[in-house]
Design a protein around this motif. Structure first.
Motif, PDB file in Angstrom:
ATOM      1  N   ILE A  57     -28.135  64.174 -24.602  1.00 22.03           N
ATOM      2  CA  ILE A  57     -27.760  63.346 -25.851  1.00 22.03           C
ATOM      3  C   ILE A  57     -26.266  63.043 -25.745  1.00 22.03           C
ATOM      4  N   THR A  58     -25.795  62.024 -25.793  1.00 24.93           N
ATOM      5  CA  THR A  58     -24.542  61.641 -25.709  1.00 24.93           C
ATOM      6  C   THR A  58     -23.861  61.371 -27.251  1.00 24.93           C
ATOM      7  N   GLY A  59     -24.862  61.243 -28.397  1.00 28.56           N
ATOM      8  CA  GLY A  59     -23.979  60.965 -29.757  1.00 28.56           C
ATOM      9  C   GLY A  59     -25.257  60.970 -30.981  1.00 28.56           C
ATOM     10  N   PHE A  60     -24.777  60.493 -31.976  1.00 27.07           N
ATOM     11  CA  PHE A  60     -25.403  60.453 -32.998  1.00 27.07           C
ATOM     12  C   PHE A  60     -25.032  59.362 -33.926  1.00 27.07           C
ATOM     13  N   GLU A  61     -26.151  58.731 -34.524  1.00 28.95           N
ATOM     14  CA  GLU A  61     -25.767  57.555 -35.561  1.00 28.95           C
ATOM     15  C   GLU A  61     -26.456  57.992 -36.731  1.00 28.95           C
ATOM     16  N   THR A  62     -25.826  58.063 -37.863  1.00 31.65           N
ATOM     17  CA  THR A  62     -26.473  58.567 -38.966  1.00 31.65           C
ATOM     18  C   THR A  62     -26.752  57.059 -39.944  1.00 31.65           C
ATOM     19  N   GLN A  63     -27.812  56.828 -40.258  1.00 32.16           N
ATOM     20  CA  GLN A  63     -28.155  55.599 -40.938  1.00 32.16           C
ATOM     21  C   GLN A  63     -29.116  56.087 -42.061  1.00 32.16           C
ATOM     22  N   ALA A  64     -29.301  55.054 -42.901  1.00 29.28           N
ATOM     23  CA  ALA A  64     -30.281  55.104 -44.070  1.00 29.28           C
ATOM     24  C   ALA A  64     -31.482  56.106 -43.947  1.00 29.28           C
ATOM     25  N   ASP A  65     -32.177  55.568 -42.673  1.00 30.81           N
ATOM     26  CA  ASP A  65     -33.414  56.081 -42.348  1.00 30.81           C
ATOM     27  C   ASP A  65     -33.383  57.600 -41.633  1.00 30.81           C
ATOM     28  N   GLY A  66     -32.277  58.139 -41.645  1.00 29.27           N
ATOM     29  CA  GLY A  66     -32.036  59.518 -40.832  1.00 29.27           C
ATOM     30  C   GLY A  66     -31.033  59.504 -39.804  1.00 29.27           C
ATOM     31  N   ILE A  67     -30.752  60.425 -39.042  1.00 26.56           N
ATOM     32  CA  ILE A  67     -30.022  60.628 -37.912  1.00 26.56           C
ATOM     33  C   ILE A  67     -30.668  60.271 -36.621  1.00 26.56           C
ATOM     34  N   TRP A  68     -30.042  59.283 -35.865  1.00 29.39           N
ATOM     35  CA  TRP A  68     -30.598  58.850 -34.684  1.00 29.39           C
ATOM     36  C   TRP A  68     -29.588  59.599 -33.541  1.00 29.39           C
ATOM     37  N   HIS A  69     -30.608  60.198 -32.524  1.00 19.22           N
ATOM     38  CA  HIS A  69     -30.014  60.780 -31.440  1.00 19.22           C
ATOM     39  C   HIS A  69     -29.865  59.726 -30.188  1.00 19.22           C
ATOM     40  N   LEU A  70     -28.509  59.570 -29.562  1.00 20.87           N
ATOM     41  CA  LEU A  70     -28.231  58.435 -28.746  1.00 20.87           C
ATOM     42  C   LEU A  70     -28.471  59.257 -27.349  1.00 20.87           C
ATOM     43  N   LEU A  71     -29.206  58.619 -26.459  1.00 20.04           N
ATOM     44  CA  LEU A  71     -29.606  59.237 -25.020  1.00 20.04           C
ATOM     45  C   LEU A  71     -28.780  58.702 -23.768  1.00 20.04           C
ATOM     46  N   ALA A  72     -28.582  59.308 -22.905  1.00 27.95           N
ATOM     47  CA  ALA A  72     -27.684  58.830 -21.694  1.00 27.95           C
ATOM     48  C   ALA A  72     -28.389  57.800 -20.918  1.00 27.95           C
ATOM     49  N   GLU A  73     -29.732  57.613 -21.276  1.00 24.32           N
ATOM     50  CA  GLU A  73     -30.694  56.453 -20.484  1.00 24.32           C
ATOM     51  C   GLU A  73     -31.491  55.724 -21.314  1.00 24.32           C
ATOM     52  N   PRO A  74     -31.925  54.733 -20.990  1.00 26.79           N
ATOM     53  CA  PRO A  74     -32.927  53.796 -22.046  1.00 26.79           C
ATOM     54  C   PRO A  74     -34.290  54.333 -22.124  1.00 26.79           C
ATOM     55  N   VAL A  75     -34.508  55.750 -21.943  1.00 22.68           N
ATOM     56  CA  VAL A  75     -35.787  56.173 -22.084  1.00 22.68           C
ATOM     57  C   VAL A  75     -36.314  56.168 -23.552  1.00 22.68           C
ATOM     58  N   VAL A  76     -37.778  56.350 -23.767  1.00 18.37           N
ATOM     59  CA  VAL A  76     -38.495  56.253 -24.814  1.00 18.37           C
ATOM     60  C   VAL A  76     -39.327  57.322 -24.919  1.00 18.37           C
ATOM     61  N   PRO A  77     -38.600  58.727 -25.241  1.00 19.06           N
ATOM     62  CA  PRO A  77     -39.612  59.828 -25.575  1.00 19.06           C
ATOM     63  C   PRO A  77     -40.414  59.842 -26.601  1.00 19.06           C
ATOM     64  N   SER A  78     -41.669  60.527 -26.695  1.00 19.44           N
ATOM     65  CA  SER A  78     -42.665  60.407 -27.507  1.00 19.44           C
ATOM     66  C   SER A  78     -43.117  61.760 -27.727  1.00 19.44           C
ATOM     67  N   GLY A  79     -44.119  61.989 -28.906  1.00 22.26           N
ATOM     68  CA  GLY A  79     -44.676  63.283 -29.148  1.00 22.26           C
ATOM     69  C   GLY A  79     -43.912  64.320 -29.135  1.00 22.26           C
ATOM     70  N   ALA A  80     -44.263  65.713 -28.872  1.00 23.95           N
ATOM     71  CA  ALA A  80     -43.365  66.879 -28.809  1.00 23.95           C
ATOM     72  C   ALA A  80     -42.253  66.966 -27.800  1.00 23.95           C
ATOM     73  N   VAL A  81     -41.156  67.310 -28.427  1.00 28.72           N
ATOM     74  CA  VAL A  81     -40.125  67.523 -27.594  1.00 28.72           C
ATOM     75  C   VAL A  81     -39.305  68.711 -27.668  1.00 28.72           C
ATOM     76  N   VAL A  82     -38.493  69.068 -26.821  1.00 32.47           N
ATOM     77  CA  VAL A  82     -37.707  70.440 -27.376  1.00 32.47           C
ATOM     78  C   VAL A  82     -36.280  69.865 -27.005  1.00 32.47           C
ATOM     79  N   ALA A  83     -35.578  70.134 -28.464  1.00 30.78           N
ATOM     80  CA  ALA A  83     -34.045  69.903 -28.406  1.00 30.78           C
ATOM     81  C   ALA A  83     -33.182  71.052 -28.108  1.00 30.78           C
ATOM     82  N   GLN A  84     -32.305  70.853 -27.221  1.00 29.27           N
ATOM     83  CA  GLN A  84     -31.649  71.974 -26.854  1.00 29.27           C
ATOM     84  C   GLN A  84     -30.037  71.734 -26.878  1.00 29.27           C
TER      85      GLN A  84
END
Length: 239
Positions: A57-84
Protein backbone atom coordinates in the motif's frame (compact mmCIF):
# COMPACT_ATOMS: atom_id res chain seq x y z
CA UNK A 1 -14.02 12.60 9.56
CA UNK A 2 -14.91 9.04 10.46
CA UNK A 3 -13.52 7.47 13.64
CA UNK A 4 -10.50 5.61 12.38
CA UNK A 5 -10.19 1.99 13.50
CA UNK A 6 -6.50 2.62 14.34
CA UNK A 7 -7.46 5.22 16.97
CA UNK A 8 -9.95 2.94 18.71
CA UNK A 9 -7.72 -0.17 18.36
CA UNK A 10 -4.13 1.17 18.28
CA UNK A 11 -2.50 -2.20 19.02
CA UNK A 12 -4.13 -4.04 16.09
CA UNK A 13 -1.62 -4.22 13.24
CA UNK A 14 -3.22 -7.00 11.19
CA UNK A 15 -6.91 -7.06 10.36
CA UNK A 16 -9.11 -9.43 8.40
CA UNK A 17 -11.54 -7.37 6.38
CA UNK A 18 -13.21 -7.26 2.96
CA UNK A 19 -12.94 -5.23 -0.22
CA UNK A 20 -16.05 -3.09 -0.74
CA UNK A 21 -14.92 -1.40 -3.97
CA UNK A 22 -11.95 -1.85 -6.27
CA UNK A 23 -10.36 -0.34 -9.35
CA UNK A 24 -6.96 -1.17 -10.86
CA UNK A 25 -4.42 -0.02 -8.27
CA UNK A 26 -6.79 1.05 -5.50
CA UNK A 27 -9.41 -0.39 -3.12
CA UNK A 28 -11.85 0.56 -0.40
CA UNK A 29 -12.08 -1.72 2.62
CA UNK A 30 -14.95 -2.56 4.96
CA UNK A 31 -12.62 -1.80 7.89
CA UNK A 32 -9.07 -0.51 7.71
CA UNK A 33 -6.32 -0.57 10.37
CA UNK A 34 -4.33 2.16 8.58
CA UNK A 35 -3.88 5.78 9.61
CA UNK A 36 -4.16 7.80 6.38
CA UNK A 37 -2.00 10.70 7.57
CA UNK A 38 -2.76 14.25 8.62
CA UNK A 39 -1.74 17.01 10.99
CA UNK A 40 1.93 16.62 10.10
CA UNK A 41 1.94 12.85 10.72
CA UNK A 42 2.92 10.61 7.82
CA UNK A 43 0.44 7.99 6.66
CA UNK A 44 0.88 4.36 7.66
CA UNK A 45 2.62 1.89 5.39
CA UNK A 46 1.74 -1.74 4.93
CA UNK A 47 0.54 -4.54 2.70
CA UNK A 48 -2.67 -6.16 1.53
CA UNK A 49 -2.89 -9.97 1.32
CA UNK A 50 -5.65 -11.99 -0.43
CA UNK A 51 -6.08 -15.37 -2.07
CA UNK A 52 -4.68 -14.05 -5.35
CA UNK A 53 -1.51 -12.51 -3.96
CA UNK A 54 -0.25 -9.51 -2.02
CA UNK A 55 0.66 -5.92 -2.74
CA UNK A 56 2.20 -2.92 -0.96
CA UNK A 57 0.00 0.00 0.00
CA UNK A 58 1.60 3.25 -1.15
CA UNK A 59 -0.85 5.87 0.07
CA UNK A 60 -4.44 6.92 0.70
CA UNK A 61 -7.05 9.18 -0.86
CA UNK A 62 -9.94 10.43 1.25
CA UNK A 63 -13.07 10.99 -0.83
CA UNK A 64 -16.76 11.42 -0.11
CA UNK A 65 -17.34 7.68 -0.50
CA UNK A 66 -14.56 6.73 1.92
CA UNK A 67 -10.81 6.16 2.08
CA UNK A 68 -9.19 4.58 -0.98
CA UNK A 69 -6.03 2.55 -0.41
CA UNK A 70 -3.52 3.11 -3.23
CA UNK A 71 -1.62 0.02 -4.35
CA UNK A 72 1.87 -0.40 -5.74
CA UNK A 73 0.57 -2.42 -8.71
CA UNK A 74 -2.55 -2.14 -10.92
CA UNK A 75 -4.17 -5.20 -9.35
CA UNK A 76 -7.85 -5.54 -8.40
CA UNK A 77 -8.17 -7.52 -5.14
CA UNK A 78 -11.61 -8.79 -4.19
CA UNK A 79 -13.37 -10.62 -1.40
CA UNK A 80 -11.68 -11.30 1.92
CA UNK A 81 -8.30 -9.67 2.53
CA UNK A 82 -5.81 -9.21 5.35
CA UNK A 83 -4.56 -5.65 5.87
CA UNK A 84 -1.15 -5.54 7.54
CA UNK A 85 0.32 -2.35 9.03
CA UNK A 86 4.08 -1.73 9.01
CA UNK A 87 4.46 -1.93 12.77
CA UNK A 88 7.94 -0.34 13.19
CA UNK A 89 6.91 2.66 11.08
CA UNK A 90 3.67 3.12 13.04
CA UNK A 91 5.68 2.92 16.28
CA UNK A 92 8.04 5.62 15.00
CA UNK A 93 5.14 7.94 14.22
CA UNK A 94 3.53 7.24 17.59
CA UNK A 95 6.76 8.11 19.39
CA UNK A 96 7.29 11.32 17.47
CA UNK A 97 3.68 12.44 17.82
CA UNK A 98 3.59 11.79 21.56
CA UNK A 99 6.92 13.56 22.05
CA UNK A 100 5.69 16.56 20.07
CA UNK A 101 2.77 16.78 22.50
CA UNK A 102 5.29 16.88 25.35
CA UNK A 103 7.24 19.65 23.63
CA UNK A 104 4.01 21.50 22.88
CA UNK A 105 2.85 21.25 26.50
CA UNK A 106 6.12 22.55 27.96
CA UNK A 107 6.33 25.45 25.51
CA UNK A 108 2.66 26.33 26.04
CA UNK A 109 3.10 26.33 29.81
CA UNK A 110 6.47 28.06 29.88
CA UNK A 111 6.06 30.65 27.14
CA UNK A 112 2.72 32.36 27.78
CA UNK A 113 0.47 30.00 25.83
CA UNK A 114 2.44 30.08 22.57
CA UNK A 115 0.46 28.49 19.74
CA UNK A 116 1.68 25.99 17.16
CA UNK A 117 2.03 27.25 13.58
CA UNK A 118 3.25 24.04 11.90
CA UNK A 119 4.30 20.43 12.48
CA UNK A 120 6.03 17.79 10.38
CA UNK A 121 7.16 14.26 11.34
CA UNK A 122 9.79 12.49 9.24
CA UNK A 123 10.63 8.87 8.51
CA UNK A 124 14.22 9.33 9.75
CA UNK A 125 13.08 9.75 13.36
CA UNK A 126 13.19 13.55 13.36
CA UNK A 127 10.41 16.12 13.46
CA UNK A 128 9.89 19.85 13.56
CA UNK A 129 7.37 21.96 15.41
CA UNK A 130 6.91 25.69 14.84
CA UNK A 131 5.60 28.14 17.43
CA UNK A 132 4.46 31.75 17.36
CA UNK A 133 7.33 32.92 19.59
CA UNK A 134 8.74 36.23 18.34
CA UNK A 135 10.62 37.13 21.54
CA UNK A 136 11.72 33.72 22.85
CA UNK A 137 15.28 33.05 24.01
CA UNK A 138 16.66 30.12 21.99
CA UNK A 139 18.84 28.91 24.87
CA UNK A 140 15.84 28.82 27.15
CA UNK A 141 14.01 26.75 24.55
CA UNK A 142 16.99 24.42 24.20
CA UNK A 143 16.96 23.99 27.98
CA UNK A 144 13.61 22.19 27.71
CA UNK A 145 15.38 18.99 26.60
CA UNK A 146 15.91 17.83 30.18
CA UNK A 147 12.25 18.41 31.09
CA UNK A 148 11.08 16.61 27.94
CA UNK A 149 13.12 13.52 28.79
CA UNK A 150 11.98 13.66 32.41
CA UNK A 151 8.36 13.38 31.20
CA UNK A 152 9.36 10.39 29.05
CA UNK A 153 11.05 8.71 32.03
CA UNK A 154 7.98 9.25 34.22
CA UNK A 155 6.03 6.90 31.92
CA UNK A 156 2.85 8.98 32.15
CA UNK A 157 -0.33 7.38 30.74
CA UNK A 158 -1.58 8.79 27.43
CA UNK A 159 -5.38 8.78 27.30
CA UNK A 160 -8.06 9.83 24.86
CA UNK A 161 -11.63 11.02 25.03
CA UNK A 162 -14.13 12.87 22.84
CA UNK A 163 -15.89 16.17 23.52
CA UNK A 164 -18.42 18.19 21.56
CA UNK A 165 -17.18 20.97 19.27
CA UNK A 166 -18.62 23.58 21.64
CA UNK A 167 -16.80 22.02 24.58
CA UNK A 168 -13.56 21.93 22.60
CA UNK A 169 -13.66 25.64 21.83
CA UNK A 170 -14.88 26.58 25.30
CA UNK A 171 -12.04 24.80 27.14
CA UNK A 172 -8.99 27.11 27.29
CA UNK A 173 -5.86 25.59 25.76
CA UNK A 174 -7.57 22.61 24.15
CA UNK A 175 -7.07 23.96 20.62
CA UNK A 176 -3.34 24.68 20.28
CA UNK A 177 -2.84 25.35 16.59
CA UNK A 178 -3.12 28.86 15.21
CA UNK A 179 -4.69 27.66 11.95
CA UNK A 180 -5.75 23.99 12.17
CA UNK A 181 -8.43 22.25 14.21
CA UNK A 182 -8.85 18.44 14.17
CA UNK A 183 -11.96 17.68 12.09
CA UNK A 184 -14.98 16.47 14.04
CA UNK A 185 -16.19 12.91 13.80
CA UNK A 186 -19.41 12.08 11.97
CA UNK A 187 -21.34 12.64 15.21
CA UNK A 188 -19.79 16.10 15.72
CA UNK A 189 -17.20 15.33 18.37
CA UNK A 190 -13.54 16.31 18.75
CA UNK A 191 -10.91 13.83 19.88
CA UNK A 192 -8.81 14.92 22.87
CA UNK A 193 -5.44 13.37 23.77
CA UNK A 194 -4.31 13.72 27.38
CA UNK A 195 -0.90 13.06 28.93
CA UNK A 196 -1.88 12.41 32.54
CA UNK A 197 -0.93 15.27 34.83
CA UNK A 198 0.77 17.26 32.05
CA UNK A 199 -1.34 18.13 29.04
CA UNK A 200 -4.69 17.92 27.33
CA UNK A 201 -5.27 18.98 23.72
CA UNK A 202 -7.33 18.23 20.63
CA UNK A 203 -5.59 15.88 18.19
CA UNK A 204 -6.48 13.34 15.51
CA UNK A 205 -3.25 11.31 15.27
CA UNK A 206 -1.81 8.11 16.74
CA UNK A 207 0.06 8.11 20.06
CA UNK A 208 1.79 5.83 22.54
CA UNK A 209 -0.18 4.44 25.46
CA UNK A 210 2.41 5.90 27.87
CA UNK A 211 5.31 8.33 27.49
CA UNK A 212 7.85 5.74 28.68
CA UNK A 213 7.45 3.79 25.43
CA UNK A 214 9.40 6.53 23.66
CA UNK A 215 13.15 6.66 23.27
CA UNK A 216 14.92 9.70 24.75
CA UNK A 217 14.65 12.87 22.70
CA UNK A 218 17.19 15.46 21.63
CA UNK A 219 16.61 19.04 20.52
CA UNK A 220 18.70 19.15 17.36
CA UNK A 221 18.33 22.75 16.28
CA UNK A 222 16.33 25.92 16.84
CA UNK A 223 15.70 28.25 13.90
CA UNK A 224 14.07 31.64 13.52
CA UNK A 225 11.60 31.39 10.64
CA UNK A 226 10.29 34.83 9.84
CA UNK A 227 9.21 37.49 12.31
CA UNK A 228 7.11 35.21 14.50
CA UNK A 229 7.92 31.54 13.87
CA UNK A 230 10.46 29.72 16.05
CA UNK A 231 11.20 26.21 14.78
CA UNK A 232 12.35 23.37 17.06
CA UNK A 233 13.90 20.37 15.34
CA UNK A 234 13.87 17.22 17.46
CA UNK A 235 15.18 13.68 17.00
CA UNK A 236 14.74 10.32 18.71
CA UNK A 237 17.91 8.91 20.22
CA UNK A 238 19.38 6.22 17.96
CA UNK A 239 16.90 6.84 15.11
Amino acid sequence: MTRYFCLDEPEVFELETAVTAAEPGRVRLDRSPFYPGGGGQLADRGRLHWSGGEVAITGFETQADGIWHLLAEPVVPSGAVVAQVDRPFRQLMRELHTDLHIVNALVYQGFDGALVTGVQMNEDGTARIDFDLPEADNERLRGLEGAINDVIRQDLPVLETYVTEDEAFDEPGLIRSRSVTPPPTADGRIRVVEIAGLDRQACGGTHLSATGASRPLRILKIDNKGRHNRRLRIGLEGA
